[in-house]
Scaffold this motif. Structure first.
Motif, PDB file in Angstrom:
ATOM      1  N   ILE A 103       0.842  -1.204   0.000  1.00 31.07           N
ATOM      2  CA  ILE A 103       0.000   0.000   0.000  1.00 31.07           C
ATOM      3  C   ILE A 103       0.874   1.249   0.000  1.00 31.07           C
ATOM      4  O   ILE A 103       0.651   2.184  -0.776  1.00 31.07           O
ATOM      5  CB  ILE A 103      -0.969  -0.023   1.205  1.00 31.07           C
ATOM      6  N   ASP A 104       1.899   1.257   0.864  1.00 37.28           N
ATOM      7  CA  ASP A 104       2.804   2.418   0.923  1.00 37.28           C
ATOM      8  C   ASP A 104       3.521   2.619  -0.410  1.00 37.28           C
ATOM      9  O   ASP A 104       3.659   3.751  -0.890  1.00 37.28           O
ATOM     10  CB  ASP A 104       3.838   2.235   2.043  1.00 37.28           C
ATOM     11  N   ALA A 105       3.972   1.505  -1.017  1.00 39.98           N
ATOM     12  CA  ALA A 105       4.708   1.604  -2.277  1.00 39.98           C
ATOM     13  C   ALA A 105       3.826   2.118  -3.411  1.00 39.98           C
ATOM     14  O   ALA A 105       4.280   2.864  -4.276  1.00 39.98           O
ATOM     15  CB  ALA A 105       5.287   0.236  -2.646  1.00 39.98           C
ATOM     16  N   THR A 106       2.552   1.730  -3.376  1.00 42.64           N
ATOM     17  CA  THR A 106       1.634   2.113  -4.459  1.00 42.64           C
ATOM     18  C   THR A 106       1.069   3.512  -4.278  1.00 42.64           C
ATOM     19  O   THR A 106       0.998   4.298  -5.232  1.00 42.64           O
ATOM     20  CB  THR A 106       0.471   1.104  -4.553  1.00 42.64           C
ATOM     21  N   PHE A 107       0.652   3.811  -3.050  1.00 39.98           N
ATOM     22  CA  PHE A 107      -0.101   5.057  -2.827  1.00 39.98           C
ATOM     23  C   PHE A 107       0.696   6.130  -2.081  1.00 39.98           C
ATOM     24  O   PHE A 107       0.265   7.277  -2.034  1.00 39.98           O
ATOM     25  CB  PHE A 107      -1.391   4.746  -2.043  1.00 39.98           C
ATOM     26  N   SER A 109       1.294   6.207   1.229  1.00 41.95           N
ATOM     27  CA  SER A 109       1.039   5.968   2.649  1.00 41.95           C
ATOM     28  C   SER A 109      -0.342   5.354   2.786  1.00 41.95           C
ATOM     29  O   SER A 109      -1.139   5.389   1.839  1.00 41.95           O
ATOM     30  CB  SER A 109       1.097   7.270   3.454  1.00 41.95           C
ATOM     31  N   PHE A 110      -0.630   4.811   3.964  1.00 44.85           N
ATOM     32  CA  PHE A 110      -1.976   4.277   4.192  1.00 44.85           C
ATOM     33  C   PHE A 110      -3.014   5.396   4.091  1.00 44.85           C
ATOM     34  O   PHE A 110      -4.100   5.192   3.539  1.00 44.85           O
ATOM     35  CB  PHE A 110      -2.080   3.597   5.563  1.00 44.85           C
ATOM     36  N   GLU A 111      -2.658   6.580   4.608  1.00 45.22           N
ATOM     37  CA  GLU A 111      -3.586   7.715   4.575  1.00 45.22           C
ATOM     38  C   GLU A 111      -3.923   8.117   3.136  1.00 45.22           C
ATOM     39  O   GLU A 111      -5.067   8.451   2.817  1.00 45.22           O
ATOM     40  CB  GLU A 111      -2.995   8.904   5.342  1.00 45.22           C
ATOM     41  N   GLU A 112      -2.921   8.049   2.275  1.00 47.53           N
ATOM     42  CA  GLU A 112      -3.173   8.396   0.869  1.00 47.53           C
ATOM     43  C   GLU A 112      -3.998   7.314   0.172  1.00 47.53           C
ATOM     44  O   GLU A 112      -4.824   7.623  -0.692  1.00 47.53           O
ATOM     45  CB  GLU A 112      -1.848   8.633   0.145  1.00 47.53           C
ATOM     46  N   THR A 118     -11.585   6.488  -0.566  1.00 46.76           N
ATOM     47  CA  THR A 118     -12.720   7.328  -0.184  1.00 46.76           C
ATOM     48  C   THR A 118     -13.208   8.144  -1.377  1.00 46.76           C
ATOM     49  O   THR A 118     -14.415   8.270  -1.601  1.00 46.76           O
ATOM     50  CB  THR A 118     -12.333   8.252   0.985  1.00 46.76           C
ATOM     51  N   ALA A 119     -12.277   8.674  -2.161  1.00 47.96           N
ATOM     52  CA  ALA A 119     -12.649   9.453  -3.349  1.00 47.96           C
ATOM     53  C   ALA A 119     -13.383   8.577  -4.366  1.00 47.96           C
ATOM     54  O   ALA A 119     -14.383   8.997  -4.951  1.00 47.96           O
ATOM     55  CB  ALA A 119     -11.413  10.073  -3.982  1.00 47.96           C
ATOM     56  N   ALA A 120     -12.895   7.336  -4.564  1.00 48.14           N
ATOM     57  CA  ALA A 120     -13.558   6.429  -5.507  1.00 48.14           C
ATOM     58  C   ALA A 120     -14.981   6.122  -5.056  1.00 48.14           C
ATOM     59  O   ALA A 120     -15.904   6.045  -5.877  1.00 48.14           O
ATOM     60  CB  ALA A 120     -12.750   5.133  -5.646  1.00 48.14           C
ATOM     61  N   ALA A 121     -15.158   5.938  -3.744  1.00 48.28           N
ATOM     62  CA  ALA A 121     -16.485   5.625  -3.200  1.00 48.28           C
ATOM     63  C   ALA A 121     -17.402   6.847  -3.221  1.00 48.28           C
ATOM     64  O   ALA A 121     -18.597   6.733  -3.493  1.00 48.28           O
ATOM     65  CB  ALA A 121     -16.341   5.098  -1.770  1.00 48.28           C
ATOM     66  N   THR A 122     -16.846   8.001  -2.947  1.00 45.86           N
ATOM     67  CA  THR A 122     -17.647   9.234  -2.871  1.00 45.86           C
ATOM     68  C   THR A 122     -18.093   9.692  -4.249  1.00 45.86           C
ATOM     69  O   THR A 122     -19.223  10.163  -4.416  1.00 45.86           O
ATOM     70  CB  THR A 122     -16.831  10.354  -2.195  1.00 45.86           C
ATOM     71  N   ASP A 179     -20.077   9.795   5.484  1.00 52.40           N
ATOM     72  CA  ASP A 179     -20.033   9.290   6.861  1.00 52.40           C
ATOM     73  C   ASP A 179     -20.017   7.764   6.884  1.00 52.40           C
ATOM     74  O   ASP A 179     -19.337   7.137   7.710  1.00 52.40           O
ATOM     75  CB  ASP A 179     -21.234   9.802   7.661  1.00 52.40           C
ATOM     76  N   TYR A 180     -20.753   7.163   5.991  1.00 44.72           N
ATOM     77  CA  TYR A 180     -20.776   5.702   5.863  1.00 44.72           C
ATOM     78  C   TYR A 180     -19.414   5.178   5.410  1.00 44.72           C
ATOM     79  O   TYR A 180     -18.905   4.181   5.936  1.00 44.72           O
ATOM     80  CB  TYR A 180     -21.880   5.323   4.872  1.00 44.72           C
ATOM     81  N   ILE A 181     -18.811   5.857   4.445  1.00 44.31           N
ATOM     82  CA  ILE A 181     -17.494   5.438   3.948  1.00 44.31           C
ATOM     83  C   ILE A 181     -16.468   5.501   5.073  1.00 44.31           C
ATOM     84  O   ILE A 181     -15.669   4.569   5.262  1.00 44.31           O
ATOM     85  CB  ILE A 181     -17.062   6.319   2.758  1.00 44.31           C
ATOM     86  N   LYS A 182     -16.500   6.568   5.850  1.00 43.59           N
ATOM     87  CA  LYS A 182     -15.575   6.707   6.980  1.00 43.59           C
ATOM     88  C   LYS A 182     -15.802   5.579   7.991  1.00 43.59           C
ATOM     89  O   LYS A 182     -14.838   4.988   8.507  1.00 43.59           O
ATOM     90  CB  LYS A 182     -15.776   8.070   7.646  1.00 43.59           C
ATOM     91  N   ALA A 183     -17.061   5.254   8.266  1.00 43.17           N
ATOM     92  CA  ALA A 183     -17.384   4.197   9.235  1.00 43.17           C
ATOM     93  C   ALA A 183     -16.871   2.842   8.763  1.00 43.17           C
ATOM     94  O   ALA A 183     -16.430   2.014   9.581  1.00 43.17           O
ATOM     95  CB  ALA A 183     -18.893   4.140   9.455  1.00 43.17           C
ATOM     96  N   PHE A 184     -16.894   2.616   7.456  1.00 43.25           N
ATOM     97  CA  PHE A 184     -16.456   1.330   6.900  1.00 43.25           C
ATOM     98  C   PHE A 184     -15.026   1.004   7.322  1.00 43.25           C
ATOM     99  O   PHE A 184     -14.700  -0.157   7.588  1.00 43.25           O
ATOM    100  CB  PHE A 184     -16.585   1.364   5.376  1.00 43.25           C
ATOM    101  N   PHE A 185     -14.177   2.023   7.406  1.00 48.41           N
ATOM    102  CA  PHE A 185     -12.777   1.775   7.768  1.00 48.41           C
ATOM    103  C   PHE A 185     -12.622   1.266   9.199  1.00 48.41           C
ATOM    104  O   PHE A 185     -11.561   0.720   9.535  1.00 48.41           O
ATOM    105  CB  PHE A 185     -11.937   3.037   7.528  1.00 48.41           C
ATOM    106  N   SER A 186     -13.667   1.381  10.006  1.00 48.09           N
ATOM    107  CA  SER A 186     -13.619   0.855  11.377  1.00 48.09           C
ATOM    108  C   SER A 186     -13.993  -0.622  11.453  1.00 48.09           C
ATOM    109  O   SER A 186     -13.820  -1.239  12.506  1.00 48.09           O
ATOM    110  CB  SER A 186     -14.558   1.659  12.285  1.00 48.09           C
TER     111      SER A 186
END
Length: 201
Positions: A103-107, A109-112, A118-122, A179-186
């Motif tokens: 993930i880090d190598a591709t994007f 960082s995890f945050e990125e 999130t952008a793809a889902a939104t 808000d749903y997308i953010k919750a999914f990460f939990s």
């Protein structure tokens, strides 16, 4: 043998407060069951093609024309949902060191990665899915598909997917998809994602 609705791998209320029990009942028992029923109706018209939905949807041109769209919609709906339930868990999990490094190598960082997913889902207009896939080159990629289309039909292997149809979140989150997308990460089951990543490489 007909396709059957798989049981949830946890209780309907297990993902509270992130995903509510009422949504899980409606989403699994009604929506997913409808995809299963409709896929079976289509498959009954052409028993000669078998019931391996993954193989069929990997080569959609091989599906008889009169049931092709029905299987893309309903066979895809079944495969997408059967995977989706397994990609969530009430347990706290984290990506393996190997997946985290990829993930880090591709994007970067995890945050990125999270921002890209999130952008793809939104930004998926209307109904569809956001995905983390292993593409034909064996690399990670964030993508999205419309309706119940599956990345399998594009030669990609989904390892994480989020349903952004309104039925997936409207009971609890109304029209606030972010808000749903953010919750999914939990509730992501990173153990399952790791397993799929290892198999897909």
């Amino acid at each position: 043998m007909a396709i059957i609705l798989p049981d949830l791998p946890y209780a309907y209320d297990a993902l509270e407060p992130y995903i509510d029990a009422e949504t899980m009942h409606l989403h699994h028992d009604k929506h997913h069951q409808t995809y299963v029923n409709n896929a079976n109706v289509a498959l009954e018209k052409h028993p000669e093609i078998g019931e391996d939905l993954e193989a069929l949807l990997a080569d959609v041109e091989s599906i008889p024309a009169d049931i092709r769209q029905a299987l893309i919609n309903n066979g895809g709906g079944h495969l997408n949902h059967a995977l989706f339930w397994e990609l969530m868990t009430p347990e706290k999990t984290a990506p393996s060191a190997e997946l985290a490094a990829a993930i880090d190598a591709t994007f970067g960082s995890f945050e990125e990665f999270q921002a890209a997913f999130t952008a793809a889902a939104t930004t998926r207009f209307g109904s569809g899915w956001a995905w983390l896939v292993v593409n034909k080159e064996g690399k990670l990629e964030v993508t999205s598909t419309a309706n119940q289309d599956t990345p399998i039909s594009e030669g990609k292997k989904p390892i994480l997917g989020l349903d952004v149809w309104e039925h997936a979140y409207y009971v609890k989150y109304r029209n606030v998809r972010p808000d749903y997308i953010k919750a999914f990460f939990s509730v992501i089951n990173w153990n399952k994602v790791d397993e799929l990543y290892a198999a897909a490489k």
